[in-house]
Design a protein around this motif. Structure first.
Motif, PDB file in Angstrom:
ATOM      1  N   ARG A  61      50.490  88.878  29.373  1.00  0.00           N
ATOM      2  CA  ARG A  61      49.540  87.838  28.951  1.00  0.00           C
ATOM      3  C   ARG A  61      49.528  87.702  27.434  1.00  0.00           C
ATOM      4  O   ARG A  61      49.579  86.594  26.899  1.00  0.00           O
ATOM      5  N   ALA A  62      49.486  88.843  26.752  1.00  0.00           N
ATOM      6  CA  ALA A  62      49.419  88.819  25.290  1.00  0.00           C
ATOM      7  C   ALA A  62      50.630  88.099  24.712  1.00  0.00           C
ATOM      8  O   ALA A  62      50.512  87.294  23.786  1.00  0.00           O
TER       9      ALA A  62
ATOM     10  N   HIS B  86      47.155  83.966  41.705  1.00  0.00           N
ATOM     11  CA  HIS B  86      45.998  84.178  42.561  1.00  0.00           C
ATOM     12  C   HIS B  86      45.138  85.303  41.986  1.00  0.00           C
ATOM     13  O   HIS B  86      44.177  85.733  42.573  1.00  0.00           O
ATOM     14  N   ASP B  87      45.530  85.714  40.756  1.00  0.00           N
ATOM     15  CA  ASP B  87      44.754  86.727  40.046  1.00  0.00           C
ATOM     16  C   ASP B  87      43.914  86.026  38.981  1.00  0.00           C
ATOM     17  O   ASP B  87      44.435  85.525  37.989  1.00  0.00           O
ATOM     18  N   ALA B  88      42.612  85.979  39.187  1.00  0.00           N
ATOM     19  CA  ALA B  88      41.749  85.269  38.248  1.00  0.00           C
ATOM     20  C   ALA B  88      41.819  85.872  36.854  1.00  0.00           C
ATOM     21  O   ALA B  88      41.610  85.183  35.854  1.00  0.00           O
ATOM     22  N   GLY B  89      42.159  87.155  36.771  1.00  0.00           N
ATOM     23  CA  GLY B  89      42.263  87.809  35.477  1.00  0.00           C
ATOM     24  C   GLY B  89      43.276  87.135  34.564  1.00  0.00           C
ATOM     25  O   GLY B  89      43.054  86.988  33.363  1.00  0.00           O
ATOM     26  N   ASP B  90      44.384  86.694  35.129  1.00  0.00           N
ATOM     27  CA  ASP B  90      45.406  85.997  34.342  1.00  0.00           C
ATOM     28  C   ASP B  90      44.812  84.764  33.690  1.00  0.00           C
ATOM     29  O   ASP B  90      44.992  84.505  32.502  1.00  0.00           O
ATOM     30  N   ILE B  91      44.105  83.986  34.497  1.00  0.00           N
ATOM     31  CA  ILE B  91      43.550  82.726  34.031  1.00  0.00           C
ATOM     32  C   ILE B  91      42.468  83.004  32.982  1.00  0.00           C
ATOM     33  O   ILE B  91      42.399  82.360  31.931  1.00  0.00           O
TER      34      ILE B  91
ATOM     35  N   ALA C 126      42.104  85.481  31.025  1.00  0.00           N
ATOM     36  CA  ALA C 126      42.613  85.973  29.755  1.00  0.00           C
ATOM     37  C   ALA C 126      43.373  84.907  28.988  1.00  0.00           C
ATOM     38  O   ALA C 126      43.356  84.879  27.767  1.00  0.00           O
ATOM     39  N   LEU C 127      44.058  84.016  29.725  1.00  0.00           N
ATOM     40  CA  LEU C 127      45.006  83.126  29.058  1.00  0.00           C
ATOM     41  C   LEU C 127      44.510  81.706  28.851  1.00  0.00           C
ATOM     42  O   LEU C 127      44.780  81.088  27.830  1.00  0.00           O
ATOM     43  N   CYS C 128      43.819  81.165  29.855  1.00  0.00           N
ATOM     44  CA  CYS C 128      43.659  79.718  29.896  1.00  0.00           C
ATOM     45  C   CYS C 128      42.316  79.254  29.355  1.00  0.00           C
ATOM     46  O   CYS C 128      41.305  79.924  29.482  1.00  0.00           O
ATOM     47  N   LYS C 129      42.366  78.052  28.787  1.00  0.00           N
ATOM     48  CA  LYS C 129      41.144  77.418  28.326  1.00  0.00           C
ATOM     49  C   LYS C 129      40.539  76.600  29.449  1.00  0.00           C
ATOM     50  O   LYS C 129      39.349  76.431  29.545  1.00  0.00           O
ATOM     51  N   ARG C 130      41.438  76.038  30.271  1.00  0.00           N
ATOM     52  CA  ARG C 130      40.975  75.132  31.307  1.00  0.00           C
ATOM     53  C   ARG C 130      41.549  75.608  32.643  1.00  0.00           C
ATOM     54  O   ARG C 130      42.636  76.185  32.698  1.00  0.00           O
ATOM     55  N   VAL C 131      40.803  75.351  33.682  1.00  0.00           N
ATOM     56  CA  VAL C 131      41.252  75.847  34.981  1.00  0.00           C
ATOM     57  C   VAL C 131      41.103  74.773  36.047  1.00  0.00           C
ATOM     58  O   VAL C 131      40.183  73.950  36.003  1.00  0.00           O
TER      59      VAL C 131
ATOM     60  N   LEU D 246      35.162  86.291  37.314  1.00  0.00           N
ATOM     61  CA  LEU D 246      35.704  84.988  37.700  1.00  0.00           C
ATOM     62  C   LEU D 246      36.131  85.018  39.166  1.00  0.00           C
ATOM     63  O   LEU D 246      35.981  84.048  39.893  1.00  0.00           O
ATOM     64  N   GLU D 247      36.651  86.172  39.530  1.00  0.00           N
ATOM     65  CA  GLU D 247      37.045  86.389  40.927  1.00  0.00           C
ATOM     66  C   GLU D 247      35.908  86.023  41.884  1.00  0.00           C
ATOM     67  O   GLU D 247      36.087  85.281  42.840  1.00  0.00           O
ATOM     68  N   GLU D 248      34.728  86.546  41.588  1.00  0.00           N
ATOM     69  CA  GLU D 248      33.581  86.286  42.457  1.00  0.00           C
ATOM     70  C   GLU D 248      33.159  84.827  42.379  1.00  0.00           C
ATOM     71  O   GLU D 248      32.767  84.219  43.367  1.00  0.00           O
TER      72      GLU D 248
END
Lengths: 265, 331, 284
Positions: free
Chosen positions: B196-197, B215-220, B222-227, B315-317
């Motif tokens: 990610r970094a 499907h891992d919310a952690g990726d989004i 950490a990385l994304c501004k918009r989803v 975010l997962e929840e």
């Protein structure tokens, strides 16, 4: 095609380096295939020793025939090794990779694998041609040129045929038996004297199972120049090539990638 | 003009259904039964140049299908899409020079060769100048910390190392958009963070836009501004990651500790007690139904506070809640 | 139900008998499972049998022309019809046998052989039983389709005696072939690549085994060579018996098969023992 040549060369180089990681296996397969072909040819030596000729074909014709077919088959399946497993590439969604890169999909996919044993077929073909040339005492630079052209035509028609048959995968799904039978049919037919077959059968060998374009026709052309045959060879190759490219791209629209399989299970 | 623009995109797969056994096989031969499967049902969205956009959803939601349409791998059944002004399935080759893609489940590096060999092959594929390519490899090798790995046959790399090499390979030709389909699949936590970094850094340095599915919310997170959240082939939510969290951060978890003993029947109106101990309790409440202030007030009034932690859902929840709502609306 | 009852009873009367029965039952079960498994894919079975049509058609063309050009009604005692039925049986035997050496090679290479060796069955017999289940079905398919084609082109088949005697010889032919497959497969313990051996073995069957041409058409010296090698007794033996059935010939074929089976059976057994010992030491 010319524009893509540097890219093709780079691919083939990568294939070769890959194969050299397992060079013992590569060489055993190569030499094994040469011996395999040589053993098979013994049948024709024995056959013609007893029966001398079948409707005008003799042992010398067989040397030329094996020369062209083995060289064409060897070069074709070495340089375009994935032609032997295109069907599973399509069915398993492995075209994704080629589709995500800026090169012609079919060309890229076909050339991305080299078949080790094909190198043995190729070498055997060259040796068989050399034997034929010496044995017939008619070797010349022009004959070599004709041999080159004939082998190229054999490559073109063989690969086209394999692509055509396996492109059916886009419509009917993976059918390994169909592919296997089509493959066996074209190779078997191409290695028998064409004089054995009568009208209808011959027509079949120029169309549905175009073995004549891989074996008999180019082999005869190598022995002796004939303008009509030259036209047939060039025309046949062009037609089968364009047909293969057309059908493959038609099918590509129906390509389902790997996702559908994942969903299904 | 947005870098990616998608309108009413649909993709339907037809799968042959085969009943089990000999009779099924024979029946399928003469009268094949087809089953249609709507992988993507008319989705529309835009992505700006240089944006980090996350695509999230469970397996089979249609994320990969969408990405594959955008790279030109799949032809859509209907709808429009344009990527950098091109229609992907018609101008696939031209487009491929401008975009990079990584499919987590489909390695592009040659398995038996060191990554550097594939890099040089890619140089030919993308028609890169030899000297430029060398400079580019040096730059990426440093950014992805893979200098030491380039000469090792790929089959001997760990999954995390391999994935960093994969992403580096997809950036060789300086694409303007990077499409990443499940890049973190199978990676451990450390490897994920490292990947990610690096992606974030490349976005900052070169302004490469990233469309990421996971499907891992952690990726989004950490990385994304918009989803964009997709479920069952439809977009069920789209917004900034921060808004998403704010709007759905209505359920609060509270963990409270006291200096003195609590009464065993300790309770508060509108708050669900998860666990009540002698010196503390864990509880949960919905801030829209029960405002935060009176709850905290009541907690303070109950005795001498030692410690209070109020935590927000991950975010997962949050996404779980959104799916649940989308499904409830469908019924 | 009844077989389980029988097994329990014999277990009570003596362990030795029980273990023989139990192990025979084990391989019978493996054989049956493979049989059912192959039956589940009738299209595959049919697909595999199509090849014999192709071969028979080409052979018919080749030998019709050849008989025509010699002008003789029979060559080395075989008429055109004899030759065709000979080749049909030869191809049926050849096309039905399974590439077991492939499977064994893979299992040796990926190390799964180490797990299989620990199972309570004999690795070699297991493969033979499984292979036979598939082979018998394929053989039936090839015979049916091949016979239909040859009957149409060359006339009626040999009498009942031919079918029966050939059937006996075919079983031993497969056993002998299995020994070769096992040897090729087990050679993966020593060499990296076994494809070359496989191809060459196939071609030995093709030429010296008499798959493409009855060995009777060979020059005398080559016949002597071929008859004194095992390959002829895998293909030529049963096929020749099929078109010219006699008890004398059956005796000769079975004798040859028995001799070669003894030789190569021992070889497989010894090499297998050696491989197991090596695996036990090296741990796969």
């Amino acid at each position: 095609m010319i524009r893509h040549l540097p890219f093709l060369l780079a691919l083939w180089k990568a294939n070769l380096i890959s194969a050299m990681e397992y060079r013992v296996s590569f060489l055993t397969q190569m030499v094994g295939m040469m011996l395999n072909n040589a053993f098979y040819f013994v049948f024709w030596i024995i056959f013609f020793d007893r029966f001398e000729q079948v409707q005008g074909w003799n042992l010398l014709d067989m040397f030329f025939l094996f020369g062209v077919v083995a060289t064409g088959f060897g070069a074709g399946t070495y340089l375009f090794g994935n032609a032997l497993r295109l069907s599973s590439l399509i069915a398993e969604g492995q075209l994704d990779y080629y589709l995500s890169l800026p090169r012609p999909v079919l060309l890229h996919a076909l050339a991305s694998r080299s078949n080790a044993s094909s190198a043995g077929d190729f070498t055997y073909g060259l040796l068989s041609f050399a034997a034929a040339a010496v044995y017939s005492d008619s070797f010349s630079g022009l004959m070599l040129l004709r041999f080159l052209l004939a082998s190229l035509a054999a490559v073109a028609v063989l690969i086209s045929f394999l692509v055509l048959v396996q492109s059916l995968t886009f419509w009917i799904g993976n059918a390994p038996m169909l592919t296997q039978n089509a493959f066996n049919a074209i190779i078997t037919f191409s290695l028998y004297p064409i004089t054995l077959f009568d009208g209808t059968a011959k027509l079949l060998l120029f169309t549905l199972v175009p073995a004549a374009f891989i074996g008999a026709l180019p082999a005869e052309f190598v022995r002796q120049f004939d303008l009509g045959q030259l036209a047939q060879i060039c025309g046949g190759s062009a037609i089968f090539l364009s047909l293969a490219v057309f059908v493959f791209h038609r099918g590509l629209r129906r390509y389902e990638s790997g996702n559908a399989i994942q969903v299904r299970t | 003009m947005p870098a990616v623009s998608v309108r009413n995109l649909r993709k339907t797969f037809q799968t042959k259904r085969k009943a089990a056994g000999l009779r099924g096989a024979l029946a399928a031969l003469f009268r094949p039964a087809f089953q249609t499967l709507d992988a993507v049902r008319g989705i529309s969205f835009d992505m700006e140049e240089g944006e980090l956009l996350g695509f999230i959803g469970p397996n089979g939601a249609g994320k990969s299908t969408t990405i594959k349409i955008l790279t030109g791998i799949l032809h859509p059944t209907s709808g429009e899409a344009s990527v950098l002004g091109r229609v992907p399935w018609r101008q696939r080759q031209e487009l491929a020079f401008q975009i990079g893609s990584v499919f987590g489940q489909r390695p592009q590096l040659w398995y038996h060769l060191p990554a550097i060999d594939t890099f040089y092959l890619f140089g030919k594929i993308y028609e890169l100048d030899e000297a430029d390519l060398r400079r580019r490899i040096a730059l990426l090798a440093e950014a992805f910390e893979i200098e030491q790995l380039l000469e090792t046959p790929v089959r001997k790399l760990s999954l995390g190392q391999r994935m960093r090499c994969e992403v580096a390979a997809s950036l060789l030709h300086k694409p303007r958009i990077l499409l990443l389909d499940e890049p973190s699949i199978g990676l451990d936590v450390v490897a994920k963070q490292r990947l990610r970094a690096t992606i974030q850094r490349m976005n900052e340095i070169e302004g490469v836009g990233v469309l990421l599915t996971s499907h891992d919310a952690g990726d989004i997170e950490a990385l994304c501004k918009r989803v964009i959240i997709i479920n069952d082939g439809e977009i069920v939510y789209r917004d900034k990651v921060s808004t998403l969290r704010r709007r759905y951060l209505t359920v609060k978890h509270v963990d409270v500790r006291y200096n003195e003993q609590l009464s065993p029947d300790f309770s508060l109106p509108g708050v669900e007690m998860l666990k009540v101990g002698r010196f503390g309790a864990k509880m949960r409440f919905d801030a829209r139904v029960t405002p935060v202030e009176p709850v905290i007030g009541a907690l303070a009034a109950a005795g001498g506070l030692a410690d209070v932690t109020v935590s927000e859902p991950t975010l997962e929840e949050v996404i779980g809640a959104i799916y649940a709502r989308a499904e409830a609306e469908n019924e | 139900m009844s077989s389980r009852a029988a097994r329990t009873r014999s277990a009570a009367t003596g362990w030795r008998r029980a273990s023989i029965k139990a192990s025979a039952g084990k391989y019978w079960a493996v054989f049956r499972t493979q049989l059912v498994n192959s039956l589940a894919y009738p299209m595959d079975l049919l697909g595999r049998s199509l090849l014999i049509v192709l071969f028979m058609w080409i052979f018919m063309n080749l030998w019709r022309v050849t008989y025509g050009s010699t002008g003789a009604r029979s060559i080395a005692g075989l008429t055109l019809a004899d030759t065709m039925w000979y080749l049909m049986m030869a191809e049926a035997v050849m096309l039905s046998k399974r590439e077991l050496s492939d499977t064994i090679t893979e299992q040796v290479k990926d190390g799964s052989v180490a797990y299989l060796l620990n199972k309570p069955f004999n690795f070699i017999l297991y493969h033979f039983a499984a292979g036979l289940g598939d082979t018998i079905l394929a053989f039936a398919g090839n015979l049916a389709i091949g016979s239909a084609v040859v009957w149409l082109m060359a006339g009626p088949p040999p009498g009942l005696a031919g079918w029966l005697l050939a059937a006996v010889a075919v079983v031993f032919a497969w056993l002998l072939d299995f020994c070769f497959s096992a040897l090729i497969g087990l050679s993966a313990f020593v060499v990296e690549e076994t494809n070359a051996f496989r191809w060459i073995y196939q071609k030995l069957l093709l030429v010296l085994g008499g798959l493409l041409i009855p060995l009777d058409f060979f020059p005398a010296w080559l016949q002597t060579v071929a008859f004194n090698l095992p390959f002829a007794w895998i293909i030529y033996g049963p096929a020749r018996l099929f078109v010219d059935p006699s008890l004398t010939r059956l005796g000769a074929v079975l004798t040859q098969q028995a001799i070669w089976l003894a030789v190569f059976g021992c070889a497989v057994w010894l090499i297998y023992r050696w491989a197991v010992a090596r695996l036990a030491v090296n741990g796969g």
